[in-house]
Scaffold this motif. Structure first.
Motif, PDB file in Angstrom:
ATOM      1  N   GLY A 102       0.818  -1.204   0.000  1.00 58.51           N
ATOM      2  CA  GLY A 102       0.000   0.000   0.000  1.00 58.51           C
ATOM      3  C   GLY A 102       0.854   1.258   0.000  1.00 58.51           C
ATOM      4  N   THR A 103       0.191   2.407  -0.133  1.00 57.02           N
ATOM      5  CA  THR A 103       0.882   3.698  -0.083  1.00 57.02           C
ATOM      6  C   THR A 103       1.074   4.098   1.373  1.00 57.02           C
ATOM      7  N   PHE A 104       2.307   4.439   1.727  1.00 56.72           N
ATOM      8  CA  PHE A 104       2.677   4.730   3.115  1.00 56.72           C
ATOM      9  C   PHE A 104       2.679   6.240   3.351  1.00 56.72           C
ATOM     10  N   TYR A 105       2.034   6.651   4.448  1.00 59.31           N
ATOM     11  CA  TYR A 105       1.989   8.068   4.813  1.00 59.31           C
ATOM     12  C   TYR A 105       2.522   8.245   6.234  1.00 59.31           C
ATOM     13  N   ARG A 106       3.408   9.190   6.418  1.00 62.61           N
ATOM     14  CA  ARG A 106       3.886   9.550   7.755  1.00 62.61           C
ATOM     15  C   ARG A 106       2.957  10.625   8.320  1.00 62.61           C
ATOM     16  N   LEU A 107       2.426  10.399   9.525  1.00 65.90           N
ATOM     17  CA  LEU A 107       1.438  11.305  10.109  1.00 65.90           C
ATOM     18  C   LEU A 107       1.960  12.096  11.306  1.00 65.90           C
ATOM     19  N   VAL A 120      -0.998   3.111   6.074  1.00 68.34           N
ATOM     20  CA  VAL A 120      -0.897   2.568   4.719  1.00 68.34           C
ATOM     21  C   VAL A 120      -2.300   2.527   4.127  1.00 68.34           C
ATOM     22  N   VAL A 121      -2.391   2.824   2.824  1.00 66.58           N
ATOM     23  CA  VAL A 121      -3.667   2.861   2.125  1.00 66.58           C
ATOM     24  C   VAL A 121      -3.571   1.990   0.869  1.00 66.58           C
ATOM     25  N   SER A 122      -4.578   1.180   0.628  1.00 61.22           N
ATOM     26  CA  SER A 122      -4.581   0.320  -0.555  1.00 61.22           C
ATOM     27  C   SER A 122      -4.695   1.161  -1.819  1.00 61.22           C
ATOM     28  N   GLN A 127      -9.176   0.231   1.725  1.00 56.55           N
ATOM     29  CA  GLN A 127      -8.663  -0.243   3.003  1.00 56.55           C
ATOM     30  C   GLN A 127      -7.513   0.643   3.467  1.00 56.55           C
ATOM     31  N   ALA A 128      -7.364   0.744   4.773  1.00 52.12           N
ATOM     32  CA  ALA A 128      -6.224   1.467   5.336  1.00 52.12           C
ATOM     33  C   ALA A 128      -5.973   0.966   6.754  1.00 52.12           C
ATOM     34  N   ILE A 129      -4.747   1.060   7.197  1.00 50.25           N
ATOM     35  CA  ILE A 129      -4.390   0.751   8.578  1.00 50.25           C
ATOM     36  C   ILE A 129      -3.546   1.904   9.110  1.00 50.25           C
ATOM     37  N   VAL A 130      -3.919   2.380  10.277  1.00 47.56           N
ATOM     38  CA  VAL A 130      -3.196   3.467  10.938  1.00 47.56           C
ATOM     39  C   VAL A 130      -2.480   2.901  12.162  1.00 47.56           C
TER      40      VAL A 130
END
Length: 211
Positions: A102-107, A120-122, A127-130
């Protein structure tokens, strides 16, 4: 050297395998390498390098965002801990593709604050998991919300805490503009009941599924 990625599918990011230390190690490594490249293990506690005691949950919640594995003697774990290991392995098998492709984002930057967070986002944004991690516990903390990224603004997302406790349904626009409610037990009276209080190096996972 990011050029080494051409020759090796994964790298051991550090011999420092403490779950708390790994927040900074993996967050920093993610600027140059994808999640699938980072070797990440659930190691023993107290940790061999810093002798810190962290929960098996925290260590697992951090290690998910990498190649995932175990670096400890399973024979020394309690029956309860072994059950938790089984649950962690099932979670990783269930969401491996999402996490590693998935695409990874730093928050939230663990180098500048008390909280580390990423998600991460599909590819289809269904779908996504934080991953949300508090490093040090404090009493009487404020209510908190965290803006997410990469979601479909028009979609309705069912949010589950740690993939089992239903939190509610929210639009992608709401989660990215108003934010996800990340308030924890330290904002009120902490309970002595297991799982109902916050400690140092405390974590939650939020699983999002579009309806």
């Amino acid at each position: 050297d990011p050029g080494m990625f051409y020759y090796a599918p994964q790298c051991w990011t550090s011999d420092d395998s403490d779950g708390g230390e790994r927040l900074r190690i993996q967050y920093g490594t993610s600027y140059a390498y994808p999640v699938s490249f980072m070797g990440s293990h659930v190691s023993i506690a107290p940790n061999h390098q810093v002798f810190r005691e962290t929960s098996l949950k925290l260590r697992g919640d951090v290690a998910y965002f990498g190649t995932f594995g175990y670096e400890l003697d399973l024979g020394k774990l309690s029956a309860k801990e072994l059950d938790e290991v089984r649950e962690q392995i099932c979670f990783m098998k269930k969401y491996r593709k999402l996490i590693q492709q998935g695409t990874f984002y730093r928050l939230k930057d663990p180098f500048t604050g008390n909280v580390a967070a990423w998600m991460v986002v599909s590819d289809d944004r269904r779908q996504a998991i934080v991953g949300y991690y508090k490093m040090l516990a404090h009493p009487c903390t404020p209510y908190t919300w965290m803006k997410l990224a990469g979601l479909d603004e028009t979609a309705d997302y069912k949010v589950r805490i740690d993939d089992h406790e239903e939190m509610g349904v929210f639009t992608g626009a709401e989660l990215m503009r108003a934010g996800l409610d990340t308030t924890d037990f330290s904002a009120g009276e902490q309970s002595h009941e297991e799982g109902k209080h916050c400690t140092d190096f405390w974590s939650r996972l939020f699983v999002l599924e579009a309806e």
